[in-house]
Design a protein around this motif. Sequence first.
Motif, PDB file in Angstrom:
ATOM      1  N   VAL A  10       0.908  -1.158  -0.096  1.00 46.35           N
ATOM      2  CA  VAL A  10      -0.121   0.049  -0.002  1.00 46.35           C
ATOM      3  C   VAL A  10       0.828   1.301   0.188  1.00 46.35           C
ATOM      4  N   LYS A  11       0.700   1.989  -0.899  1.00 44.33           N
ATOM      5  CA  LYS A  11       1.624   3.303  -0.898  1.00 44.33           C
ATOM      6  C   LYS A  11       0.910   4.243   0.259  1.00 44.33           C
ATOM      7  N   ARG A  12       1.834   4.886   0.775  1.00 42.76           N
ATOM      8  CA  ARG A  12       1.697   5.704   1.918  1.00 42.76           C
ATOM      9  C   ARG A  12       0.957   6.935   1.429  1.00 42.76           C
ATOM     10  N   TYR A  13      -0.096   7.122   2.032  1.00 42.10           N
ATOM     11  CA  TYR A  13      -1.054   8.336   1.704  1.00 42.10           C
ATOM     12  C   TYR A  13      -0.915   9.301   2.643  1.00 42.10           C
ATOM     13  N   THR A  14      -1.539  10.509   2.716  1.00 46.94           N
ATOM     14  CA  THR A  14      -1.510  11.438   3.872  1.00 46.94           C
ATOM     15  C   THR A  14      -3.368  11.678   3.624  1.00 46.94           C
ATOM     16  N   ARG A  15      -3.841  12.317   5.107  1.00 46.94           N
ATOM     17  CA  ARG A  15      -5.034  12.826   5.001  1.00 46.94           C
ATOM     18  C   ARG A  15      -5.327  13.796   4.192  1.00 46.94           C
ATOM     19  N   LYS A  16      -4.366  14.849   3.974  1.00 49.53           N
ATOM     20  CA  LYS A  16      -4.172  15.819   3.277  1.00 49.53           C
ATOM     21  C   LYS A  16      -4.635  15.372   1.909  1.00 49.53           C
ATOM     22  N   GLN A  17      -4.150  14.213   1.333  1.00 51.45           N
ATOM     23  CA  GLN A  17      -4.394  13.889  -0.127  1.00 51.45           C
ATOM     24  C   GLN A  17      -5.760  13.529  -0.290  1.00 51.45           C
ATOM     25  N   TRP A  18      -6.409  13.380   0.815  1.00 54.49           N
ATOM     26  CA  TRP A  18      -7.980  12.980   0.757  1.00 54.49           C
ATOM     27  C   TRP A  18      -8.720  14.191   0.876  1.00 54.49           C
ATOM     28  N   SER A  19      -7.975  15.162   1.453  1.00 57.31           N
ATOM     29  CA  SER A  19      -8.664  16.584   1.938  1.00 57.31           C
ATOM     30  C   SER A  19      -9.429  16.228   3.414  1.00 57.31           C
ATOM     31  N   LEU A  20      -8.826  15.213   4.217  1.00 57.77           N
ATOM     32  CA  LEU A  20      -9.457  14.957   5.431  1.00 57.77           C
ATOM     33  C   LEU A  20      -8.571  15.809   6.497  1.00 57.77           C
ATOM     34  N   PRO A  21      -9.206  15.884   7.741  1.00 56.49           N
ATOM     35  CA  PRO A  21      -8.703  16.769   8.793  1.00 56.49           C
ATOM     36  C   PRO A  21      -7.587  16.004   9.559  1.00 56.49           C
ATOM     37  N   ILE A  92     -16.423  10.491   0.049  1.00 55.18           N
ATOM     38  CA  ILE A  92     -15.335   9.930  -1.020  1.00 55.18           C
ATOM     39  C   ILE A  92     -16.186   9.214  -2.130  1.00 55.18           C
ATOM     40  N   ASP A  93     -16.531   9.583  -3.192  1.00 47.76           N
ATOM     41  CA  ASP A  93     -17.365   8.914  -4.000  1.00 47.76           C
ATOM     42  C   ASP A  93     -16.751   8.800  -5.386  1.00 47.76           C
ATOM     43  N   GLN A  94     -16.010   7.723  -5.422  1.00 43.29           N
ATOM     44  CA  GLN A  94     -15.099   7.528  -6.759  1.00 43.29           C
ATOM     45  C   GLN A  94     -14.857   6.047  -6.733  1.00 43.29           C
ATOM     46  N   MET A  95     -14.362   5.736  -7.680  1.00 39.14           N
ATOM     47  CA  MET A  95     -13.773   4.480  -8.030  1.00 39.14           C
ATOM     48  C   MET A  95     -12.393   4.454  -7.433  1.00 39.14           C
ATOM     49  N   LEU A  96     -11.824   3.680  -6.929  1.00 36.54           N
ATOM     50  CA  LEU A  96     -10.404   3.555  -6.367  1.00 36.54           C
ATOM     51  C   LEU A  96      -9.907   2.118  -6.748  1.00 36.54           C
ATOM     52  N   SER A  97      -8.635   2.190  -6.732  1.00 41.32           N
ATOM     53  CA  SER A  97      -7.991   0.677  -6.781  1.00 41.32           C
ATOM     54  C   SER A  97      -7.791   0.140  -5.516  1.00 41.32           C
ATOM     55  N   LYS A  98      -7.840  -1.157  -5.482  1.00 38.94           N
ATOM     56  CA  LYS A  98      -7.763  -1.857  -4.160  1.00 38.94           C
ATOM     57  C   LYS A  98      -6.542  -1.217  -3.147  1.00 38.94           C
ATOM     58  N   PRO A  99      -5.489  -0.971  -3.751  1.00 35.58           N
ATOM     59  CA  PRO A  99      -4.458  -0.218  -2.952  1.00 35.58           C
ATOM     60  C   PRO A  99      -4.746   1.117  -2.541  1.00 35.58           C
ATOM     61  N   GLU A 100      -5.299   1.677  -3.341  1.00 33.49           N
ATOM     62  CA  GLU A 100      -5.760   3.248  -2.694  1.00 33.49           C
ATOM     63  C   GLU A 100      -6.781   3.282  -1.734  1.00 33.49           C
ATOM     64  N   VAL A 101      -7.950   2.092  -1.985  1.00 26.78           N
ATOM     65  CA  VAL A 101      -8.830   1.972  -0.736  1.00 26.78           C
ATOM     66  C   VAL A 101      -8.159   1.756   0.399  1.00 26.78           C
ATOM     67  N   LEU A 102      -7.384   0.710   0.401  1.00 27.51           N
ATOM     68  CA  LEU A 102      -6.603   0.194   1.663  1.00 27.51           C
ATOM     69  C   LEU A 102      -5.586   1.734   2.014  1.00 27.51           C
ATOM     70  N   GLY A 103      -5.022   2.522   1.329  1.00 27.30           N
ATOM     71  CA  GLY A 103      -4.310   3.486   1.635  1.00 27.30           C
ATOM     72  C   GLY A 103      -5.211   4.531   2.491  1.00 27.30           C
ATOM     73  N   LEU A 104      -6.631   4.683   1.771  1.00 30.40           N
ATOM     74  CA  LEU A 104      -7.588   5.468   2.471  1.00 30.40           C
ATOM     75  C   LEU A 104      -7.906   4.899   3.837  1.00 30.40           C
ATOM     76  N   TYR A 105      -8.273   3.682   4.028  1.00 23.50           N
ATOM     77  CA  TYR A 105      -8.372   3.076   5.158  1.00 23.50           C
ATOM     78  C   TYR A 105      -7.230   3.605   6.143  1.00 23.50           C
ATOM     79  N   LYS A 106      -6.058   3.343   5.645  1.00 24.06           N
ATOM     80  CA  LYS A 106      -4.832   3.353   6.720  1.00 24.06           C
ATOM     81  C   LYS A 106      -4.368   4.769   7.239  1.00 24.06           C
ATOM     82  N   VAL A 107      -5.241   5.668   6.533  1.00 18.02           N
ATOM     83  CA  VAL A 107      -4.855   7.058   7.239  1.00 18.02           C
ATOM     84  C   VAL A 107      -6.072   7.411   8.237  1.00 18.02           C
ATOM     85  N   CYS A 108      -7.020   6.393   8.365  1.00 22.95           N
ATOM     86  CA  CYS A 108      -7.896   6.473   9.359  1.00 22.95           C
ATOM     87  C   CYS A 108      -7.790   5.733  10.462  1.00 22.95           C
TER      88      CYS A 108
END
Length: 154
Positions: A10-21, A92-108
């Motif tokens: 899973v690529k490392r995402y940040t909350r900022k990339q998802w516009s999250l607090p 967040i209403d969009q199609m994401l790849s599995k790694p992107e979904v997991l990256g979103l989960y990971k910032v939560c």
Amino acid sequence: MPMAVAIPKVKRYTRKQWSLPETDYLFVFSFDGNSSLARKNPLGVIEAFKLAFPNGHEAAGLVIKCMRPDINNPAWQRILKLAATDSRIHIIDQMLSKPEVLGLYKVCDCFVSLRRAEGFGRGIAEALLLGLNVIATDHGGNVNFCLTITVSLV
């Protein structure tokens, strides 16, 4: 034999990339609009969030990740209206790849699954493998791998 669940790199995402607090405790829920909204129960997740954090200024947020919602479904319209009136609810209403979904989960911080019916519970299993806290209903396939703790809100 239960299903096997593996987490891809899973690529490392940040909350900022998802516009999250950046600092709020974030709950995440996801569903596919091609499934039954009544069964997936996103309204129940929102109602539980609002019940747990009624003041509106707690350092908590709810991320609802969906794809393919029926824009004409009254339940989806209600979800959008609730999110529009509460800045703590992030859609967040969009199609994401599995790694992107997991990256979103990971910032939560916590994965929520208040589904009224569940098969295996793959999202729950993935969230656990990512190290997230999980809140799930006590039925369906997830009872085979989730620790049961009963909480009453009454």
